[in-house]
Scaffold this motif. Structure first.
Motif, PDB file in Angstrom:
ATOM      1  N   GLY A  29       0.806  -1.208   0.000  1.00  0.00           N
ATOM      2  CA  GLY A  29       0.000   0.000   0.000  1.00  0.00           C
ATOM      3  C   GLY A  29       0.842   1.262   0.000  1.00  0.00           C
ATOM      4  N   LEU A  30       0.245   2.356  -0.468  1.00  0.00           N
ATOM      5  CA  LEU A  30       0.879   3.668  -0.501  1.00  0.00           C
ATOM      6  C   LEU A  30      -0.146   4.682  -0.006  1.00  0.00           C
ATOM      7  CD1 LEU A  30       1.998   3.620  -4.277  1.00  0.00           C
ATOM      8  CD2 LEU A  30       3.290   2.650  -2.369  1.00  0.00           C
ATOM      9  N   TYR A  31       0.269   5.574   0.891  1.00  0.00           N
ATOM     10  CA  TYR A  31      -0.680   6.608   1.297  1.00  0.00           C
ATOM     11  C   TYR A  31       0.015   7.950   1.477  1.00  0.00           C
ATOM     12  CZ  TYR A  31       0.730   6.011   6.245  1.00  0.00           C
ATOM     13  OH  TYR A  31       1.431   5.940   7.436  1.00  0.00           O
ATOM     14  N   ALA A  32      -0.790   9.003   1.309  1.00  0.00           N
ATOM     15  CA  ALA A  32      -0.269  10.359   1.429  1.00  0.00           C
ATOM     16  C   ALA A  32      -0.332  10.816   2.868  1.00  0.00           C
ATOM     17  CB  ALA A  32      -1.090  11.310   0.552  1.00  0.00           C
ATOM     18  N   VAL A  33       0.769  11.354   3.359  1.00  0.00           N
ATOM     19  CA  VAL A  33       0.799  11.920   4.707  1.00  0.00           C
ATOM     20  C   VAL A  33       0.008  13.222   4.711  1.00  0.00           C
ATOM     21  CG1 VAL A  33       2.268  12.869   6.510  1.00  0.00           C
ATOM     22  CG2 VAL A  33       2.988  10.836   5.259  1.00  0.00           C
ATOM     23  N   THR A  34      -0.926  13.348   5.638  1.00  0.00           N
ATOM     24  CA  THR A  34      -1.798  14.519   5.758  1.00  0.00           C
ATOM     25  C   THR A  34      -1.543  15.231   7.073  1.00  0.00           C
ATOM     26  OG1 THR A  34      -3.544  13.285   6.880  1.00  0.00           O
ATOM     27  CG2 THR A  34      -3.576  13.300   4.451  1.00  0.00           C
ATOM     28  N   PRO A  35      -2.011  16.464   7.243  1.00  0.00           N
ATOM     29  CA  PRO A  35      -1.838  17.154   8.536  1.00  0.00           C
ATOM     30  C   PRO A  35      -2.401  16.357   9.705  1.00  0.00           C
ATOM     31  CG  PRO A  35      -2.518  18.717   6.855  1.00  0.00           C
ATOM     32  CD  PRO A  35      -2.609  17.354   6.232  1.00  0.00           C
ATOM     33  N   GLU A  36      -3.495  15.623   9.489  1.00  0.00           N
ATOM     34  CA  GLU A  36      -4.069  14.820  10.566  1.00  0.00           C
ATOM     35  C   GLU A  36      -3.105  13.719  10.997  1.00  0.00           C
ATOM     36  OE1 GLU A  36      -7.069  17.026   8.481  1.00  0.00           O
ATOM     37  OE2 GLU A  36      -5.601  15.580   7.730  1.00  0.00           O
ATOM     38  N   LEU A  37      -2.418  13.122  10.028  1.00  0.00           N
ATOM     39  CA  LEU A  37      -1.454  12.087  10.369  1.00  0.00           C
ATOM     40  C   LEU A  37      -0.209  12.670  10.997  1.00  0.00           C
ATOM     41  CD1 LEU A  37      -1.774   9.754   7.262  1.00  0.00           C
ATOM     42  CD2 LEU A  37      -2.635   9.354   9.573  1.00  0.00           C
ATOM     43  N   ASP A  38       0.119  13.912  10.655  1.00  0.00           N
ATOM     44  CA  ASP A  38       1.237  14.574  11.326  1.00  0.00           C
ATOM     45  C   ASP A  38       1.041  14.573  12.834  1.00  0.00           C
ATOM     46  OD1 ASP A  38       2.623  15.123   9.047  1.00  0.00           O
ATOM     47  OD2 ASP A  38       2.011  17.216   8.897  1.00  0.00           O
ATOM     48  N   ALA A  39      -0.206  14.679  13.258  1.00  0.00           N
ATOM     49  CA  ALA A  39      -0.506  14.771  14.685  1.00  0.00           C
ATOM     50  C   ALA A  39      -0.167  13.490  15.438  1.00  0.00           C
ATOM     51  CB  ALA A  39      -1.990  15.114  14.883  1.00  0.00           C
ATOM     52  N   VAL A  40      -0.062  12.348  14.728  1.00  0.00           N
ATOM     53  CA  VAL A  40       0.297  11.105  15.401  1.00  0.00           C
ATOM     54  C   VAL A  40       1.699  10.643  15.010  1.00  0.00           C
ATOM     55  CG1 VAL A  40      -2.076  10.345  15.693  1.00  0.00           C
ATOM     56  CG2 VAL A  40      -0.832   9.691  13.614  1.00  0.00           C
ATOM     57  N   GLY A  41       2.508  11.576  14.564  1.00  0.00           N
ATOM     58  CA  GLY A  41       3.909  11.253  14.334  1.00  0.00           C
ATOM     59  C   GLY A  41       4.279  10.926  12.912  1.00  0.00           C
ATOM     60  N   GLU A  42       3.348  11.077  11.956  1.00  0.00           N
ATOM     61  CA  GLU A  42       3.656  10.748  10.574  1.00  0.00           C
ATOM     62  C   GLU A  42       4.364  11.884   9.836  1.00  0.00           C
ATOM     63  OE1 GLU A  42       3.718   8.071   9.185  1.00  0.00           O
ATOM     64  OE2 GLU A  42       2.381   6.723  10.255  1.00  0.00           O
ATOM     65  N   HIS A  43       4.822  12.880  10.589  1.00  0.00           N
ATOM     66  CA  HIS A  43       5.616  13.930   9.968  1.00  0.00           C
ATOM     67  C   HIS A  43       7.049  13.448   9.724  1.00  0.00           C
ATOM     68  CE1 HIS A  43       6.163  14.226  14.333  1.00  0.00           C
ATOM     69  NE2 HIS A  43       7.381  14.622  14.051  1.00  0.00           N
ATOM     70  N   ALA A  44       7.343  12.221  10.149  1.00  0.00           N
ATOM     71  CA  ALA A  44       8.655  11.642   9.886  1.00  0.00           C
ATOM     72  C   ALA A  44       8.903  11.609   8.385  1.00  0.00           C
ATOM     73  CB  ALA A  44       8.720  10.232  10.457  1.00  0.00           C
TER      74      ALA A  44
END
Length: 258
Positions: free
Chosen positions: A183-198
């Motif tokens: 799978g492939l997914y786009a990092v969104t601001p909502e995911l940034d909130a749980v550490g996906e800003h990596a």
């Protein structure tokens, strides 16, 4: 159970960790794994679940990345794949190299910076068990350039990309004729909130019979939980192990399909 892998299919994962003994204690208790030193391979260990090889464990070699799980894709020609990665705008991090009689590996970065590896299996085609309790069941890319990823990976692996509607997050799959492989997914601001800003990265999911019990055990062993929720594919928990390695556990929903 599987012993052969079609090219483009994830066939191996391993953990590069800053604390071998700590990782063995954590994952051994949390997932019930056992560890077997690989002869003539330094501190590298084979990881077994129920007696079958499911992954590898070694010392982290990149100080900047620290502890991290690596996802490998089966290829028929690691050298040819390296040439395609370079031609498609990726980076060859570790040039194709033989690992005794086990196989030939290479490590790359995609154009957005996500690390991924390939394994041209010989004596060790890949994991002996997948899509079963304690074993890898899914690999997934978090990326800041979903459109680019959908172009790049089909350019270097024998897969195609297809958009699917599985959540509010823009999502696509890589697939072969036989079915989806990752799978492939786009990092969104909502995911940034749980550490996906990596930085963009590949993650591995391990199948478990009881996601909540395993996640609670991981927390008791010093893990950090980023997210726990019920999703269409199943009940899942996204975590960092005590050394910072990101992994996911999921109790798959057998009725779900892509």
């Amino acid at each position: 159970m599987t012993t052969t892998y079609a090219p483009g299919t994830p066939n191996w994962v391993d953990l590069g960790t800053t604390d071998i003994d700590g990782a063995k204690e954590f994952y051994g208790t949390t997932l019930g794994w056992t560890f077997e030193p690989l002869a003539d391979a330094g501190e590298y260990h084979l990881i077994r679940s129920g007696g079958r090889v499911v992954a590898g464990l070694g010392t982290a070699t990149d100080a900047a990345r620290g502890t991290s799980w690596a996802v490998y894709f089966a290829v028929a020609d690691a050298d040819g794949t390296a040439r395609e990665v370079d031609a498609q705008g990726g980076k060859v991090v570790v040039a194709p190299t033989d690992v005794h009689d086990k196989g030939r590996l290479a490590v790359f970065q995609d154009p957005a910076g996500a690390y991924f590896s390939v394994w041209q299996g010989r004596a060790l085609p890949g994991a002996e068990l997948v899509a079963a309790d304690g074993a890898m069941c899914w690999a997934e890319l978090a990326t800041t350039d979903l459109a680019g990823a959908k172009r790049f990976y089909p350019g270097v692996l024998p897969v195609r990309a297809r958009d699917i509607d599985v959540s509010e997050v823009p999502y696509a799959v890589l697939e072969r004729e036989e079915g989806v492989v990752a799978g492939l997914y786009a990092v969104t601001p909502e995911l940034d909130a749980v550490g996906e800003h990596a930085p963009p990265h590949w993650s591995v999911y391990f199948a478990v019979a009881d996601c909540d019990a395993v996640a609670d055990q991981a927390l008791a062993m010093g893990a950090t939980e980023l997210l726990r929720e019920t999703t269409p594919p199943g009940r899942m928990a996204l975590m960092h192990d005590p050394q910072g390695g990101k992994f996911c556990v999921i109790t798959p929903d057998p009725t779900f399909s892509m």
